[in-house]
Scaffold this motif. Structure first.
Motif, PDB file in Angstrom:
ATOM      1  N   TYR A 171       2.511   2.279   3.216  1.00 25.84           N
ATOM      2  CA  TYR A 171       1.699   2.519   4.276  1.00 25.84           C
ATOM      3  C   TYR A 171       1.510   1.070   5.085  1.00 25.84           C
ATOM      4  CZ  TYR A 171       0.875   7.146   3.935  1.00 25.84           C
ATOM      5  OH  TYR A 171       1.008   8.552   3.826  1.00 25.84           O
ATOM      6  N   PHE A 229      -7.268  -2.345   6.483  1.00 29.91           N
ATOM      7  CA  PHE A 229      -7.136  -2.027   4.977  1.00 29.91           C
ATOM      8  C   PHE A 229      -6.626  -3.303   4.391  1.00 29.91           C
ATOM      9  CE2 PHE A 229      -6.630   1.813   7.692  1.00 29.91           C
ATOM     10  CZ  PHE A 229      -7.364   2.627   6.938  1.00 29.91           C
ATOM     11  N   ASP A 276      -0.988   8.588  10.776  1.00 31.19           N
ATOM     12  CA  ASP A 276      -1.847   7.930   9.660  1.00 31.19           C
ATOM     13  C   ASP A 276      -3.001   7.170  10.366  1.00 31.19           C
ATOM     14  OD1 ASP A 276      -2.330   6.756   6.843  1.00 31.19           O
ATOM     15  OD2 ASP A 276      -2.009   4.683   7.816  1.00 31.19           O
ATOM     16  N   VAL A 277      -4.199   7.242   9.860  1.00 36.14           N
ATOM     17  CA  VAL A 277      -5.305   6.799  10.609  1.00 36.14           C
ATOM     18  C   VAL A 277      -5.378   6.837  12.010  1.00 36.14           C
ATOM     19  CG1 VAL A 277      -6.832   4.602  10.507  1.00 36.14           C
ATOM     20  CG2 VAL A 277      -4.959   4.692   8.914  1.00 36.14           C
ATOM     21  N   HIS A 330      -1.582  -0.123  11.944  1.00 30.74           N
ATOM     22  CA  HIS A 330      -1.100  -1.369  11.237  1.00 30.74           C
ATOM     23  C   HIS A 330       0.188  -1.532  10.671  1.00 30.74           C
ATOM     24  CE1 HIS A 330      -2.990   1.358   8.137  1.00 30.74           C
ATOM     25  NE2 HIS A 330      -1.870   1.061   7.482  1.00 30.74           N
ATOM     26  N   ARG A 379      -6.479   6.159  -6.447  1.00 29.99           N
ATOM     27  CA  ARG A 379      -5.286   7.040  -6.189  1.00 29.99           C
ATOM     28  C   ARG A 379      -4.064   6.714  -6.819  1.00 29.99           C
ATOM     29  NH1 ARG A 379      -4.457   5.017  -0.051  1.00 29.99           N
ATOM     30  NH2 ARG A 379      -4.534   3.116  -1.454  1.00 29.99           N
ATOM     31  N   PHE A 385     -10.545  -0.939   1.767  1.00 26.23           N
ATOM     32  CA  PHE A 385     -10.115  -1.273   0.305  1.00 26.23           C
ATOM     33  C   PHE A 385     -10.953  -2.273  -0.248  1.00 26.23           C
ATOM     34  CE2 PHE A 385      -5.440  -0.377   1.569  1.00 26.23           C
ATOM     35  CZ  PHE A 385      -5.660   0.884   1.253  1.00 26.23           C
ATOM     36  N   HIS A 436      -2.422  12.532  -1.376  1.00 24.43           N
ATOM     37  CA  HIS A 436      -2.001  11.304  -2.538  1.00 24.43           C
ATOM     38  C   HIS A 436      -3.341  10.086  -2.253  1.00 24.43           C
ATOM     39  CE1 HIS A 436      -1.361  10.131   1.773  1.00 24.43           C
ATOM     40  NE2 HIS A 436      -1.236   9.017   1.363  1.00 24.43           N
ATOM     41  N   ASP A 437      -4.240  10.647  -1.700  1.00 21.44           N
ATOM     42  CA  ASP A 437      -5.500   9.831  -1.507  1.00 21.44           C
ATOM     43  C   ASP A 437      -6.691  10.284  -2.341  1.00 21.44           C
ATOM     44  OD1 ASP A 437      -4.185   8.138  -0.047  1.00 21.44           O
ATOM     45  OD2 ASP A 437      -4.915   8.947   1.758  1.00 21.44           O
ATOM     46  N   GLU A 467      -4.345  12.303  10.933  1.00 22.08           N
ATOM     47  CA  GLU A 467      -5.056  11.960   9.972  1.00 22.08           C
ATOM     48  C   GLU A 467      -6.423  11.284  10.272  1.00 22.08           C
ATOM     49  OE1 GLU A 467      -5.833   9.214   5.810  1.00 22.08           O
ATOM     50  OE2 GLU A 467      -4.859   8.405   7.909  1.00 22.08           O
ATOM     51  N   ASP A 510       0.700  -1.029   0.043  1.00 19.08           N
ATOM     52  CA  ASP A 510      -0.068   0.166  -0.189  1.00 19.08           C
ATOM     53  C   ASP A 510       0.973   1.163   0.024  1.00 19.08           C
ATOM     54  OD1 ASP A 510      -1.854   1.846   0.039  1.00 19.08           O
ATOM     55  OD2 ASP A 510      -2.233   1.644   2.427  1.00 19.08           O
ATOM     56  N   ARG A 516       3.172  12.941  10.802  1.00 22.56           N
ATOM     57  CA  ARG A 516       2.046  13.083  10.283  1.00 22.56           C
ATOM     58  C   ARG A 516       1.482  11.602  10.855  1.00 22.56           C
ATOM     59  NH1 ARG A 516      -0.857   9.299   6.729  1.00 22.56           N
ATOM     60  NH2 ARG A 516      -2.369  10.269   5.823  1.00 22.56           N
TER      61      ARG A 516
HETATM   62  C1  NOJ Z   1      -4.292   6.732   4.869  1.00 20.31           C
HETATM   63  C2  NOJ Z   1      -3.118   7.077   3.801  1.00 20.31           C
HETATM   64  O1  NOJ Z   1      -3.104   8.125   3.458  1.00 20.31           O
HETATM   65  C3  NOJ Z   1      -3.304   6.114   2.808  1.00 20.31           C
HETATM   66  O2  NOJ Z   1      -2.565   6.284   1.804  1.00 20.31           O
HETATM   67  C4  NOJ Z   1      -3.139   4.520   3.206  1.00 20.31           C
HETATM   68  O3  NOJ Z   1      -3.663   3.962   2.460  1.00 20.31           O
HETATM   69  C5  NOJ Z   1      -4.252   4.586   4.344  1.00 20.31           C
HETATM   70  N1  NOJ Z   1      -4.181   5.441   5.408  1.00 20.31           N
HETATM   71  C6  NOJ Z   1      -3.754   3.256   5.212  1.00 20.31           C
HETATM   72  O4  NOJ Z   1      -2.384   3.139   5.817  1.00 20.31           O
END
Ligand code: NOJ
Ligand code: CA
Length: 556
Positions: free
Chosen positions: A84, A192, A228-229, A124, A426, A169, A357-358, A296, A81, A226
């Protein structure tokens, strides 16, 4: 008639390491540029962006006028991913360079007066992380499995997932383990991809490990994380069913038993104590003001997001409501008002963002083509005039659109392979940047880039746009320069001014911003001296003609 929206906290001089939210700090006004490392600049010619490539381009970012750089994950990872899925949180993936390269990048950035924020992925890891591999080997009942969410399946033979949660996903959020003899045994949770097992944050070893990871990168000198999740770490006790079979989608703000649980806040209070132990890195000219974390966190409301920003928690959260707002005056004004209102009680600065990027790049979201770009340029000036801090996504300063015609064979987004209706969502915003020249890879690196770049991008390179006063790049450079020069911009407050429907106008100290979101020009009284505009404007005496889909900055 004007309306005061937030207390003026424009003092940028008083920050001290360890100071709580609510005072000054570099991050309260910062413009933070997101470097998607794979697609920014390739230093060694393998077609994949890397840390040496990014390091070599730091002077470009300094010249652009940003304050900080956020680097997306460059850790050891099988890239299920886009990084990530982290296999080792303390190692740089050879694809991106070495730990020495990371150290060199941070030093060079600091020497230029730029801060560096790194991505932290605590929800994760990768299925190739040592803990997970060992947990699989040791089998059901082993203590290592308690660091993840392993459960027996439902049904007579355990053939059904332990609960009804779906992956963001697509498909179930559970995968069944096959043991070395081919027998099917327990299931594990992954919000994910299956290659991204969720950690169990109730386990003390997980908490300890992340404290140590934070310190590892803080010791290296980074200025922030930053997260994530950030809303996903804690799951509701007992992992209860949702009760409906719902496709999740990555950009999800529903109330769910695995998101935005109250227990996450204890983790961020713990992390804040660690961040506050570290003095700011001494960055000229302003001095260092402590390390930060930005969440995030996809939550149902801005109020819920503000909870992550209480004075003893994190510093900033991405404003996804702003990303989701369309090109519409009333809608944008409502999000701006709600944001400032939600942030005021916790003393956190608002943040603004148009792309990352998402999501689909905003010129394309705003209709694409010439009209989309016009709106994107106006949107950039609007965003950079708002109170607080701003996140830019690499390439938006060039006016890059989404690439919508990537062939299936080059796609890498896991959601494409999981077939949940967000096909290729993405990859189209992750196409490597055009720097120079008239043929791909346009100076991205010496070899073919990992995703193909469209032929039209020869006209959107840094080289072509540099020095052209009509280019988007020069618009961003001018805006960022003025943002530093005009004391009324950055952190602070705004007052709405009267304006016709479809037009937004607001004042900040010594400054007015006017945005015409309509498809036709409007005549307005001149509020001051025009200092920047996203399209040419004609001032005639007391009146100005503001073109369709454009924004003007005024000094008053
Ligand atoms: C948010 C990230 O911006 C994304 O790119 C990623 O797939 C998910 N979190 C899972 O880590
Ligand atoms: Ca490379």
């Amino acid at each position: 008639m004007t309306q005061e929206l937030a207390p003026d906290v424009h003092d940028r001089s008083a920050g001290r390491p360890g100071e709580g939210t609510g005072g000054a700090g570099w991050w309260r006004s910062a413009v933070i540029y997101q470097v998607y490392v794979r697609s920014f600049a390739d230093g060694n010619g393998d077609g994949i962006g890397d840390l040496p490539g990014a390091r070599a381009r730091l002077p470009y970012l300094k010249g652009l006028g940003v304050d900080a750089v956020w680097l997306t994950p460059f850790y050891a990872s099988p890239q299920a991913d886009g990084g990530y899925d982290v296999a080792d949180y303390r190692a740089v993936d050879p694809m991106f360079g070495t730990l020495t390269d990371a150290d060199d990048l941070v030093r060079d950035a600091h020497a230029l007066g730029l801060r560096v924020i790194v991505d932290l992925v605590p929800n994760h890891c990768s299925d190739q992380h040592e803990w997970f591999k060992q947990a699989l080997r040791e089998g059901p009942g082993s203590p290592l499995r308690e660091r993840f969410h392993f459960r027996p399946g439902k049904g007579a033979h355990g053939e059904l997932p332990p609960n009804d949660w779906n992956s963001l996903f697509g498909g179930p959020a559970w995968t069944r383990v096959t043991d070395p003899d081919g027998a099917q045994e327990e299931w594990y949770l992954h919000l994910f991809a299956p290659e991204q097992p969720d950690f169990n944050w109730e386990h003390p070893a997980v908490r300890d490990e992340f404290r140590s990871i934070l310190r590892f990168w803080l010791d290296l000198g980074i200025d922030g994380f930053r997260v994530d999740v950030a809303h996903g770490l804690v799951k509701a006790a007992g992992l209860p069913d949702i009760g409906r079979n719902e496709e999740m989608g990555l950009l999800n703000t529903q109330e769910l038993p695995f998101f935005d649980q109250d227990g996450v806040h204890e983790i961020y209070r713990d992390w804040r104590r660690i961040l506050d132990e570290y003095p700011g890195v001494g960055v000229p000219p302003a001095g260092g003001w402590g390390r930060i974390a930005v969440a995030e966190a996809w939550t149902p409301t801005l109020e819920r997001s503000a909870r992550y920003l209480r004075p003893d928690e994190l510093h900033q959260a991405f404003n996804f409501e702003y990303v989701m707002a369309g090109w519409d005056a009333a809608g944008l004004r409502a999000v701006i008002d709600e944001t400032l209102r939600a942030m005021a009680p916790v003393g956190a600065p608002a943040t603004w963002v148009l792309s990352n990027h998402d999501v689909v790049r905003h010129p394309t979201r705003y209709g694409g083509g010439e009209r989309g770009l016009r709106r994107a340029r106006a949107a950039a000036l609007l965003m950079l005039a708002l109170p607080g801090s701003t996140y830019l996504y690499q390439g938006e300063e060039l006016g890059l659109p989404e690439v919508t015609d990537l062939p299936d064979e080059v796609r890498q987004d896991p959601s494409f392979f999981r077939d949940n209706g967000q096909e290729g969502l993405r990859d189209g915003c992750r196409v490597p940047l055009p720097w120079s020249g008239d043929r791909p890879p346009y100076g991205f690196g010496p070899g073919d880039s990992w995703l193909p770049q469209p032929p039209e991008w020869k006209d959107l390179s840094v080289e072509v746009e540099t020095g052209n006063p009509a280019s988007t790049l020069e618009l961003y450079r001018a805006a960022l320069r003025l943002r530093r020069e005009l004391p009324g911009l950055g952190d602070g407050s705004l007052s709405w001014l009267d304006s016709p429907e479809g037009v937004l106008s607001f004042a900040r100290p010594g400054f007015v911003c006017t945005v015409n979101l309509l498809g036709h020009a409007v005549e307005l009284p001149v509020p001051g001296r025009p200092v920047l505009a996203s399209e040419p404007v004609a001032v005639e005496g007391e009146m100005v003609r503001v073109p369709a889909d454009s924004c003007v900055w005024w000094a008053v």
